[in-house]
Design an enzyme around this catalytic site. Structure first.
Site, PDB file in Angstrom:
ATOM      1  N   HIS A  15       0.865  -1.196   0.000  1.00 22.01           N
ATOM      2  CA  HIS A  15       0.000   0.000   0.000  1.00 22.01           C
ATOM      3  C   HIS A  15       0.890   1.230   0.000  1.00 22.01           C
ATOM      4  CE1 HIS A  15      -3.785   2.242   1.365  1.00 22.01           C
ATOM      5  NE2 HIS A  15      -2.840   3.159   1.231  1.00 22.01           N
ATOM      6  N   HIS A  17       1.600   5.418  -1.686  1.00 21.87           N
ATOM      7  CA  HIS A  17       1.265   6.601  -2.495  1.00 21.87           C
ATOM      8  C   HIS A  17       2.554   7.150  -3.098  1.00 21.87           C
ATOM      9  CE1 HIS A  17      -2.845   6.797  -0.863  1.00 21.87           C
ATOM     10  NE2 HIS A  17      -2.270   6.300   0.217  1.00 21.87           N
ATOM     11  N   LYS A 106      -9.308  -0.162  -5.951  1.00 22.60           N
ATOM     12  CA  LYS A 106      -9.327   0.483  -4.634  1.00 22.60           C
ATOM     13  C   LYS A 106     -10.667   1.146  -4.364  1.00 22.60           C
ATOM     14  CE  LYS A 106      -7.908   2.356  -0.828  1.00 22.60           C
ATOM     15  NZ  LYS A 106      -6.686   2.649  -0.144  1.00 22.60           N
ATOM     16  N   HIS A 143     -10.395   1.170   1.757  1.00 20.86           N
ATOM     17  CA  HIS A 143     -10.202   2.150   2.827  1.00 20.86           C
ATOM     18  C   HIS A 143     -11.439   2.027   3.705  1.00 20.86           C
ATOM     19  CE1 HIS A 143      -8.635   6.077   4.505  1.00 20.86           C
ATOM     20  NE2 HIS A 143      -9.812   5.928   5.087  1.00 20.86           N
ATOM     21  N   HIS A 181      -4.616  -0.723   5.723  1.00 21.12           N
ATOM     22  CA  HIS A 181      -4.156   0.035   6.901  1.00 21.12           C
ATOM     23  C   HIS A 181      -5.123  -0.069   8.093  1.00 21.12           C
ATOM     24  CE1 HIS A 181      -6.827   2.921   5.026  1.00 21.12           C
ATOM     25  NE2 HIS A 181      -5.954   3.356   4.163  1.00 21.12           N
ATOM     26  N   ASP A 254       1.499   2.599   3.512  1.00 17.58           N
ATOM     27  CA  ASP A 254       0.662   3.788   3.334  1.00 17.58           C
ATOM     28  C   ASP A 254       1.517   5.058   3.376  1.00 17.58           C
ATOM     29  OD1 ASP A 254      -1.614   5.261   2.809  1.00 17.58           O
ATOM     30  OD2 ASP A 254      -2.336   5.229   4.880  1.00 17.58           O
TER      31      ASP A 254
HETATM   32  C1  NCD Z   1      -3.413   9.187   2.041  1.00 23.63           C
HETATM   33  C2  NCD Z   1      -2.903  10.240   1.046  1.00 23.63           C
HETATM   34  O1  NCD Z   1      -2.328  11.245   1.468  1.00 23.63           O
HETATM   35  O2  NCD Z   1      -3.052  10.019  -0.169  1.00 23.63           O
HETATM   36  N1  NCD Z   1      -3.386   9.752   3.359  1.00 23.63           N
HETATM   37  C3  NCD Z   1      -3.364   9.067   4.521  1.00 23.63           C
HETATM   38  O3  NCD Z   1      -3.472   9.693   5.578  1.00 23.63           O
HETATM   39  N2  NCD Z   1      -3.211   7.775   4.560  1.00 23.63           N
HETATM   40  C4  NCD Z   1      -4.744   8.722   1.653  1.00 23.63           C
HETATM   41  C5  NCD Z   1      -5.165   7.461   2.345  1.00 23.63           C
HETATM   42  O4  NCD Z   1      -4.613   6.383   2.110  1.00 23.63           O
HETATM   43  O5  NCD Z   1      -6.093   7.507   3.166  1.00 23.63           O
HETATM   44 ZN    ZN Z   2      -3.204   5.175   1.589  1.00 28.94          ZN
END
Ligand code: NCD
Ligand code: ZN
Length: 353
Positions: A15, A17, A106, A143, A181, A254
Protein backbone atom coordinates in the site's frame (compact mmCIF):
# COMPACT_ATOMS: atom_id res chain seq x y z
CA UNK A 1 19.62 -12.95 21.86
CA UNK A 2 19.34 -10.07 19.42
CA UNK A 3 21.08 -10.31 16.05
CA UNK A 4 23.47 -7.57 14.88
CA UNK A 5 22.15 -7.84 11.37
CA UNK A 6 19.13 -9.20 9.64
CA UNK A 7 19.10 -10.54 6.08
CA UNK A 8 15.67 -11.14 4.61
CA UNK A 9 14.05 -11.75 1.25
CA UNK A 10 13.52 -8.38 -0.43
CA UNK A 11 10.13 -7.08 0.74
CA UNK A 12 7.25 -5.45 -1.13
CA UNK A 13 5.02 -2.58 -0.03
CA UNK A 14 1.37 -3.56 -0.45
CA UNK A 15 0.00 0.00 0.00
CA UNK A 16 1.86 3.05 -1.24
CA UNK A 17 1.27 6.60 -2.50
CA UNK A 18 3.83 7.69 -5.09
CA UNK A 19 2.08 10.83 -6.40
CA UNK A 20 3.14 12.06 -9.85
CA UNK A 21 5.48 14.48 -11.64
CA UNK A 22 8.32 16.03 -9.62
CA UNK A 23 7.01 14.60 -6.34
CA UNK A 24 7.11 11.09 -7.82
CA UNK A 25 10.75 11.66 -8.76
CA UNK A 26 11.49 12.87 -5.23
CA UNK A 27 9.91 9.95 -3.35
CA UNK A 28 10.31 6.89 -5.59
CA UNK A 29 14.02 6.25 -4.79
CA UNK A 30 13.23 5.82 -1.08
CA UNK A 31 10.73 3.06 -1.77
CA UNK A 32 12.72 1.43 -4.59
CA UNK A 33 15.74 1.09 -2.30
CA UNK A 34 13.84 -1.11 0.12
CA UNK A 35 11.01 -2.68 -1.84
CA UNK A 36 10.93 -4.67 -5.08
CA UNK A 37 7.26 -3.98 -5.81
CA UNK A 38 4.46 -1.87 -4.46
CA UNK A 39 0.71 -1.69 -4.79
CA UNK A 40 0.42 1.89 -6.01
CA UNK A 41 -2.62 3.85 -4.88
CA UNK A 42 -4.69 5.52 -7.62
CA UNK A 43 -5.72 8.69 -5.75
CA UNK A 44 -4.09 11.14 -8.15
CA UNK A 45 -5.97 14.19 -9.31
CA UNK A 46 -7.82 13.19 -11.44
CA UNK A 47 -7.86 9.61 -10.13
CA UNK A 48 -6.63 6.58 -12.06
CA UNK A 49 -9.92 5.03 -13.11
CA UNK A 50 -9.03 3.18 -16.34
CA UNK A 51 -6.51 0.55 -17.34
CA UNK A 52 -5.15 2.93 -19.94
CA UNK A 53 -4.47 5.57 -17.27
CA UNK A 54 -2.90 2.93 -15.03
CA UNK A 55 -0.57 1.84 -17.84
CA UNK A 56 0.50 5.42 -18.49
CA UNK A 57 1.08 6.02 -14.76
CA UNK A 58 3.11 2.79 -14.51
CA UNK A 59 5.29 4.01 -17.38
CA UNK A 60 5.88 7.34 -15.61
CA UNK A 61 6.87 5.47 -12.45
CA UNK A 62 9.28 3.22 -14.36
CA UNK A 63 10.84 6.29 -16.02
CA UNK A 64 11.30 7.98 -12.62
CA UNK A 65 13.65 5.30 -11.25
CA UNK A 66 17.13 6.91 -11.23
CA UNK A 67 19.51 5.23 -13.73
CA UNK A 68 22.16 5.05 -10.99
CA UNK A 69 19.88 2.78 -8.94
CA UNK A 70 19.23 0.54 -11.93
CA UNK A 71 23.01 0.23 -12.41
CA UNK A 72 23.35 -0.80 -8.77
CA UNK A 73 20.89 -3.63 -9.34
CA UNK A 74 17.73 -2.08 -7.87
CA UNK A 75 14.61 -3.04 -9.77
CA UNK A 76 11.15 -1.75 -8.99
CA UNK A 77 7.81 -3.00 -10.30
CA UNK A 78 4.73 -0.86 -9.72
CA UNK A 79 1.60 -2.96 -9.22
CA UNK A 80 -1.17 -0.66 -10.32
CA UNK A 81 -4.67 -0.20 -8.92
CA UNK A 82 -7.86 1.25 -10.34
CA UNK A 83 -9.88 3.80 -8.40
CA UNK A 84 -13.42 2.45 -8.05
CA UNK A 85 -16.15 4.97 -8.83
CA UNK A 86 -19.93 4.81 -8.98
CA UNK A 87 -19.48 4.46 -12.76
CA UNK A 88 -16.74 1.81 -13.08
CA UNK A 89 -18.03 -0.55 -15.79
CA UNK A 90 -17.58 -4.33 -15.73
CA UNK A 91 -15.63 -3.96 -19.00
CA UNK A 92 -12.89 -2.05 -17.18
CA UNK A 93 -12.49 -4.99 -14.81
CA UNK A 94 -12.19 -7.35 -17.76
CA UNK A 95 -9.53 -5.13 -19.33
CA UNK A 96 -7.64 -5.09 -16.04
CA UNK A 97 -7.66 -8.87 -15.73
CA UNK A 98 -6.69 -9.34 -19.38
CA UNK A 99 -3.56 -7.20 -18.90
CA UNK A 100 -0.74 -7.58 -16.40
CA UNK A 101 -0.47 -4.02 -15.07
CA UNK A 102 -3.48 -3.71 -12.75
CA UNK A 103 -3.47 -5.96 -9.69
CA UNK A 104 -6.33 -4.58 -7.59
CA UNK A 105 -9.19 -2.10 -7.42
CA UNK A 106 -9.33 0.48 -4.63
CA UNK A 107 -12.49 1.46 -2.79
CA UNK A 108 -12.42 4.94 -1.27
CA UNK A 109 -15.75 5.81 0.31
CA UNK A 110 -16.41 9.30 -1.10
CA UNK A 111 -14.96 11.90 1.26
CA UNK A 112 -13.06 9.44 3.49
CA UNK A 113 -9.56 10.78 2.87
CA UNK A 114 -7.13 12.68 0.61
CA UNK A 115 -8.45 12.92 -2.98
CA UNK A 116 -11.44 10.68 -2.35
CA UNK A 117 -14.08 13.07 -3.66
CA UNK A 118 -14.60 10.90 -6.76
CA UNK A 119 -14.93 7.80 -4.57
CA UNK A 120 -17.94 5.54 -4.15
CA UNK A 121 -21.09 7.15 -2.73
CA UNK A 122 -22.94 3.85 -2.41
CA UNK A 123 -21.68 0.36 -3.15
CA UNK A 124 -25.05 -0.40 -4.71
CA UNK A 125 -23.75 1.54 -7.75
CA UNK A 126 -20.80 -0.84 -8.11
CA UNK A 127 -22.61 -4.16 -8.44
CA UNK A 128 -21.49 -4.91 -12.00
CA UNK A 129 -17.83 -4.15 -11.28
CA UNK A 130 -17.83 -6.10 -8.02
CA UNK A 131 -19.51 -9.11 -9.65
CA UNK A 132 -16.79 -9.19 -12.29
CA UNK A 133 -14.04 -8.82 -9.70
CA UNK A 134 -15.49 -11.65 -7.68
CA UNK A 135 -15.77 -13.90 -10.72
CA UNK A 136 -12.31 -13.08 -12.06
CA UNK A 137 -10.46 -12.99 -8.73
CA UNK A 138 -9.31 -9.36 -8.88
CA UNK A 139 -8.80 -8.14 -5.28
CA UNK A 140 -10.64 -5.15 -3.81
CA UNK A 141 -8.48 -2.94 -1.55
CA UNK A 142 -10.65 -1.09 0.93
CA UNK A 143 -10.20 2.15 2.83
CA UNK A 144 -12.44 0.99 5.65
CA UNK A 145 -13.97 4.04 7.27
CA UNK A 146 -17.51 5.38 7.16
CA UNK A 147 -17.72 9.01 6.15
CA UNK A 148 -20.75 10.08 8.19
CA UNK A 149 -19.58 13.19 10.05
CA UNK A 150 -21.86 12.22 12.94
CA UNK A 151 -19.74 9.14 13.61
CA UNK A 152 -16.81 9.85 15.90
CA UNK A 153 -13.58 9.88 13.89
CA UNK A 154 -12.05 7.24 16.19
CA UNK A 155 -15.02 4.89 15.61
CA UNK A 156 -15.26 5.10 11.83
CA UNK A 157 -13.35 1.90 11.12
CA UNK A 158 -15.32 -0.22 13.59
CA UNK A 159 -18.62 1.17 12.27
CA UNK A 160 -17.48 0.48 8.69
CA UNK A 161 -17.03 -3.21 9.50
CA UNK A 162 -20.62 -3.54 10.68
CA UNK A 163 -22.34 -1.19 8.24
CA UNK A 164 -20.39 -1.78 5.03
CA UNK A 165 -17.86 -4.62 5.10
CA UNK A 166 -20.01 -7.38 6.54
CA UNK A 167 -22.97 -6.64 4.21
CA UNK A 168 -20.56 -6.36 1.24
CA UNK A 169 -19.03 -9.75 2.02
CA UNK A 170 -22.49 -11.20 2.45
CA UNK A 171 -23.37 -10.07 -1.08
CA UNK A 172 -20.01 -11.10 -2.58
CA UNK A 173 -18.73 -14.00 -0.47
CA UNK A 174 -16.01 -14.96 -2.96
CA UNK A 175 -14.70 -11.42 -3.47
CA UNK A 176 -11.03 -11.23 -2.50
CA UNK A 177 -10.54 -8.30 -0.11
CA UNK A 178 -7.61 -6.44 1.42
CA UNK A 179 -8.73 -4.35 4.39
CA UNK A 180 -6.12 -1.58 4.08
CA UNK A 181 -4.16 0.04 6.90
CA UNK A 182 -6.19 -1.45 9.76
CA UNK A 183 -6.03 0.52 12.98
CA UNK A 184 -8.27 -1.16 15.55
CA UNK A 185 -8.70 -4.34 17.54
CA UNK A 186 -12.09 -4.68 15.83
CA UNK A 187 -10.47 -4.86 12.39
CA UNK A 188 -7.68 -7.15 13.55
CA UNK A 189 -10.17 -9.57 15.14
CA UNK A 190 -12.50 -9.42 12.17
CA UNK A 191 -9.79 -10.23 9.62
CA UNK A 192 -8.24 -12.92 11.81
CA UNK A 193 -11.53 -14.75 12.34
CA UNK A 194 -13.52 -14.14 9.14
CA UNK A 195 -14.35 -16.84 6.63
CA UNK A 196 -13.21 -16.55 3.05
CA UNK A 197 -10.49 -14.68 1.26
CA UNK A 198 -9.60 -11.59 3.27
CA UNK A 199 -6.32 -10.04 4.38
CA UNK A 200 -5.15 -6.75 5.88
CA UNK A 201 -2.19 -4.42 5.55
CA UNK A 202 -0.70 -2.68 8.59
CA UNK A 203 1.37 0.53 8.55
CA UNK A 204 4.47 1.22 10.66
CA UNK A 205 2.80 4.17 12.39
CA UNK A 206 -0.11 2.06 13.62
CA UNK A 207 2.31 -0.55 15.00
CA UNK A 208 4.56 1.96 16.77
CA UNK A 209 2.39 4.84 17.95
CA UNK A 210 -0.92 5.47 19.63
CA UNK A 211 -3.06 8.59 19.49
CA UNK A 212 -1.13 10.29 22.29
CA UNK A 213 1.65 10.82 19.74
CA UNK A 214 -0.51 13.31 17.86
CA UNK A 215 -0.69 15.54 20.95
CA UNK A 216 2.73 15.02 22.57
CA UNK A 217 3.65 18.46 23.97
CA UNK A 218 1.60 20.16 21.26
CA UNK A 219 -0.12 19.32 18.00
CA UNK A 220 2.06 17.05 15.84
CA UNK A 221 0.81 17.28 12.25
CA UNK A 222 3.33 14.75 10.96
CA UNK A 223 1.67 12.10 13.11
CA UNK A 224 -1.69 12.75 11.47
CA UNK A 225 -2.82 10.20 8.92
CA UNK A 226 -6.07 8.49 8.01
CA UNK A 227 -7.32 6.32 9.50
CA UNK A 228 -6.12 8.30 12.51
CA UNK A 229 -3.93 6.68 15.21
CA UNK A 230 -5.98 4.95 17.90
CA UNK A 231 -5.69 4.02 21.60
CA UNK A 232 -2.83 1.91 22.95
CA UNK A 233 -5.03 -1.20 23.26
CA UNK A 234 -5.60 -1.07 19.50
CA UNK A 235 -1.89 -0.63 18.76
CA UNK A 236 -1.19 -3.72 20.86
CA UNK A 237 -3.85 -5.72 19.03
CA UNK A 238 -2.26 -4.78 15.69
CA UNK A 239 1.21 -5.78 16.91
CA UNK A 240 -0.24 -9.09 18.09
CA UNK A 241 -1.73 -10.02 14.72
CA UNK A 242 1.21 -8.65 12.69
CA UNK A 243 3.64 -10.82 14.66
CA UNK A 244 1.29 -13.81 14.99
CA UNK A 245 2.49 -15.59 11.87
CA UNK A 246 -0.97 -15.38 10.30
CA UNK A 247 -0.63 -14.98 6.53
CA UNK A 248 -3.66 -12.67 6.54
CA UNK A 249 -1.58 -9.72 7.81
CA UNK A 250 1.20 -8.17 5.77
CA UNK A 251 3.23 -5.03 5.18
CA UNK A 252 1.68 -1.93 3.62
CA UNK A 253 3.30 1.35 4.60
CA UNK A 254 0.66 3.79 3.33
CA UNK A 255 3.62 6.15 2.92
CA UNK A 256 1.81 9.31 1.83
CA UNK A 257 4.05 12.32 1.13
CA UNK A 258 2.74 15.84 1.60
CA UNK A 259 5.00 18.88 1.38
CA UNK A 260 5.75 20.19 4.88
CA UNK A 261 3.70 23.39 4.72
CA UNK A 262 0.57 21.51 3.62
CA UNK A 263 0.77 19.48 6.83
CA UNK A 264 1.91 22.31 9.13
CA UNK A 265 -1.21 24.28 8.33
CA UNK A 266 -4.54 25.38 9.80
CA UNK A 267 -6.08 22.48 7.86
CA UNK A 268 -3.26 20.00 7.52
CA UNK A 269 -3.23 17.08 5.08
CA UNK A 270 -3.43 13.50 6.33
CA UNK A 271 -0.54 11.17 5.60
CA UNK A 272 2.76 9.98 7.08
CA UNK A 273 5.82 9.82 4.82
CA UNK A 274 7.48 6.64 6.02
CA UNK A 275 9.29 5.47 2.88
CA UNK A 276 12.83 6.57 3.93
CA UNK A 277 12.77 4.39 7.07
CA UNK A 278 9.94 1.96 6.44
CA UNK A 279 11.68 -1.35 7.03
CA UNK A 280 13.62 0.02 10.00
CA UNK A 281 10.34 1.03 11.64
CA UNK A 282 8.79 -2.39 11.13
CA UNK A 283 11.97 -3.95 12.57
CA UNK A 284 11.60 -1.75 15.67
CA UNK A 285 8.01 -2.87 16.13
CA UNK A 286 8.78 -6.57 15.72
CA UNK A 287 11.91 -6.39 17.89
CA UNK A 288 9.98 -4.72 20.71
CA UNK A 289 7.93 -7.90 21.17
CA UNK A 290 10.74 -10.35 20.45
CA UNK A 291 9.33 -11.31 17.05
CA UNK A 292 12.13 -10.40 14.62
CA UNK A 293 11.99 -13.97 13.31
CA UNK A 294 8.48 -13.22 11.97
CA UNK A 295 9.45 -10.01 10.14
CA UNK A 296 10.44 -11.68 6.88
CA UNK A 297 7.17 -13.51 6.32
CA UNK A 298 5.14 -10.38 7.15
CA UNK A 299 7.29 -8.22 4.87
CA UNK A 300 8.15 -10.55 2.02
CA UNK A 301 5.98 -13.70 1.89
CA UNK A 302 2.35 -13.18 2.85
CA UNK A 303 1.76 -10.23 0.48
CA UNK A 304 2.83 -11.97 -2.74
CA UNK A 305 1.06 -15.13 -1.59
CA UNK A 306 -2.23 -13.25 -1.23
CA UNK A 307 -1.80 -11.41 -4.53
CA UNK A 308 -0.84 -14.70 -6.25
CA UNK A 309 2.54 -13.38 -7.32
CA UNK A 310 5.93 -15.04 -6.92
CA UNK A 311 7.94 -14.17 -3.83
CA UNK A 312 11.08 -12.12 -4.50
CA UNK A 313 14.35 -14.02 -4.73
CA UNK A 314 16.86 -11.26 -3.93
CA UNK A 315 17.73 -10.34 -0.34
CA UNK A 316 18.26 -7.14 1.65
CA UNK A 317 20.05 -6.42 4.90
CA UNK A 318 19.29 -4.40 8.01
CA UNK A 319 22.04 -3.63 10.48
CA UNK A 320 21.70 -3.02 14.17
CA UNK A 321 22.96 0.54 14.40
CA UNK A 322 21.74 3.54 16.38
CA UNK A 323 20.73 6.35 14.10
CA UNK A 324 18.67 9.50 14.21
CA UNK A 325 16.01 9.85 11.55
CA UNK A 326 16.57 12.83 9.25
CA UNK A 327 14.67 16.04 10.02
CA UNK A 328 13.50 16.45 6.42
CA UNK A 329 14.21 15.65 2.79
CA UNK A 330 14.00 18.06 -0.15
CA UNK A 331 11.03 17.86 -2.49
CA UNK A 332 9.53 20.12 -5.15
CA UNK A 333 8.49 23.39 -3.57
CA UNK A 334 9.86 22.62 -0.11
CA UNK A 335 10.56 19.59 2.03
CA UNK A 336 9.15 16.33 3.33
CA UNK A 337 9.28 15.46 7.00
CA UNK A 338 9.60 11.70 7.41
CA UNK A 339 7.75 9.65 9.97
CA UNK A 340 9.85 9.39 13.17
CA UNK A 341 11.90 12.43 12.16
CA UNK A 342 14.38 13.28 14.91
CA UNK A 343 13.75 9.98 16.74
CA UNK A 344 16.48 7.44 17.42
CA UNK A 345 16.08 4.06 15.75
CA UNK A 346 18.03 0.89 16.42
CA UNK A 347 18.18 -0.33 12.82
CA UNK A 348 19.66 0.88 9.56
CA UNK A 349 18.74 -0.47 6.14
CA UNK A 350 21.95 -1.22 4.28
CA UNK A 351 20.66 -2.31 0.88
CA UNK A 352 20.68 -5.30 -1.41
CA UNK A 353 22.96 -8.09 -0.28
C1 NCD B 1 -3.41 9.19 2.04
C2 NCD B 1 -2.90 10.24 1.05
O1 NCD B 1 -2.33 11.25 1.47
O2 NCD B 1 -3.05 10.02 -0.17
N1 NCD B 1 -3.39 9.75 3.36
C3 NCD B 1 -3.36 9.07 4.52
O3 NCD B 1 -3.47 9.69 5.58
N2 NCD B 1 -3.21 7.78 4.56
C4 NCD B 1 -4.74 8.72 1.65
C5 NCD B 1 -5.17 7.46 2.35
O4 NCD B 1 -4.61 6.38 2.11
O5 NCD B 1 -6.09 7.51 3.17
ZN1 ZN C 1 -3.20 5.18 1.59
Amino acid sequence: MNPVELTITRPDDWHLHLRDGDMLHAVLPFTARQFARAIVMPNLQPPVTTVQQAQAYAARIAAALPPAMVEQGYSFQPLMTLYLTDQTPADEIHRAVDGDVVHAVKLYPAGATTHSDRGVTNLAHCTAALESMQRLGLPLCIHGEVTDSNVDVFDREAVFIDQVLIPLRHRFPELRIVFEHITTRHAADYVRDADGSIAATITPQHLLYNRNSIFRGGLRPHMYCLPVLKREEHRQALVAVATSGSPRFFLGTDSAPHERTTKESSCGCAGCFSAPVALELYAEAFEAVGALDRLEAFSSFYGPDFYRLPRNTSTVRLQKAEREVEAAFPCPGGSLVPLASGERLGWRFSGLV
